[in-house]
Write a protein that holds these residues in place. Structure first.
Motif, PDB file in Angstrom:
ATOM      1  N   THR A  26       0.422  76.491 -58.775  1.00 12.37           N
ATOM      2  CA  THR A  26       1.427  75.901 -59.654  1.00 12.37           C
ATOM      3  C   THR A  26       0.781  74.933 -60.633  1.00 12.37           C
ATOM      4  O   THR A  26      -0.236  74.308 -60.331  1.00 12.37           O
ATOM      5  N   ALA A  27       1.391  74.812 -61.810  1.00 13.18           N
ATOM      6  CA  ALA A  27       0.953  73.843 -62.801  1.00 13.18           C
ATOM      7  C   ALA A  27       1.618  72.496 -62.567  1.00 13.18           C
ATOM      8  O   ALA A  27       1.236  71.491 -63.163  1.00 13.18           O
ATOM      9  N   ASN A  28       2.604  72.457 -61.671  1.00 18.99           N
ATOM     10  CA  ASN A  28       3.308  71.223 -61.349  1.00 18.99           C
ATOM     11  C   ASN A  28       2.354  70.324 -60.570  1.00 18.99           C
ATOM     12  O   ASN A  28       2.208  70.457 -59.368  1.00 18.99           O
ATOM     13  N   THR A  29       1.699  69.412 -61.246  1.00 19.39           N
ATOM     14  CA  THR A  29       0.736  68.526 -60.590  1.00 19.39           C
ATOM     15  C   THR A  29       1.348  67.156 -60.319  1.00 19.39           C
ATOM     16  O   THR A  29       0.653  66.163 -60.266  1.00 19.39           O
ATOM     17  N   GLY A  30       2.675  67.142 -60.132  1.00 21.16           N
ATOM     18  CA  GLY A  30       3.348  65.896 -59.800  1.00 21.16           C
ATOM     19  C   GLY A  30       2.910  65.395 -58.432  1.00 21.16           C
ATOM     20  O   GLY A  30       2.213  66.072 -57.692  1.00 21.16           O
TER      21      GLY A  30
END
Length: 187
Positions: A26-30
């Motif tokens: 995922t690109a969601n690096t939260g």
């Protein structure tokens, strides 16, 4: 580690071993990974760019390995092409079903059949008995042959019950000393 508390040191298996592990890129690096609707976190841990999560909704369990990668523009499922492809595809399908808000039942493909579960429980009870100081004869007539009359002396020494119990003791020791890893390999 067999003696570790699963809440503080969860068993997070490698994708090569755990065929029910769903791998996501995922690109969601939260800082937090959002849970699927209705799921609770049972265990979680981070290793570098990988985040491991075991989530539950009733009896349904999902084991996820989420790889944080800004290079991916879309979330991707990663499915290794190996001898366990069918099990991996089934795990990915369960994840997709949960992601779309559909109810999951207990995953029967991720657990051993009833006979195997009973045998594993017996082996663990034998190991626990050994740890508590029970003799092979004690284990034989309290766990393995509970409905038989206990044998004594030469009758016990030459009995099939003794040989069978000693084989189970050896199997229990082997399982506890690392053989449990074979439970993860299905197929």
């Amino acid at each position: 580690m067999p003696g570790a508390d699963p809440r503080t040191a969860p068993a997070l298996w490698s994708p090569a071993t755990a065929t029910d592990l769903v791998m996501l890129a995922t690109a969601n690096t939260g800082t937090t990974v959002p849970l699927l609707p209705g799921f609770d976190r049972l265990a979680e841990i981070s290793f570098g760019t990988d985040y491991h999560l075991v989530a539950a909704n009733g009896d349904a369990r999902l084991r996820l390995c989420i790889h944080m990668s800004p290079a991916h523009s879309h979330d991707c499922l990663i499915i290794p092409h190996d001898n366990h492809l069918a099990a991996r595809l089934a795990a990915a399908a369960r994840y997709e079903k949960a992601a779309h808000g559909r109810r999951l039942g207990t995953d029967r493909t991720a657990s051993p059949p009833a006979y195997r579960r009973a045998r594993l429980a017996l082996l663990l009870a034998i190991h626990d008995g050994l740890e508590a100081g029970a003799s092979a004869r004690d284990l034989a007539f309290s766990l393995v042959f509970a409905r038989h009359q206990p044998l004594a002396g030469a009758a016990w020494k030459g009995s099939d019950e003794r040989r069978h119990t000693l084989r189970l003791i050896a199997e229990a020791r082997k399982m506890v000393n690392g053989g449990y890893r074979a439970l993860l390999l299905r197929g």
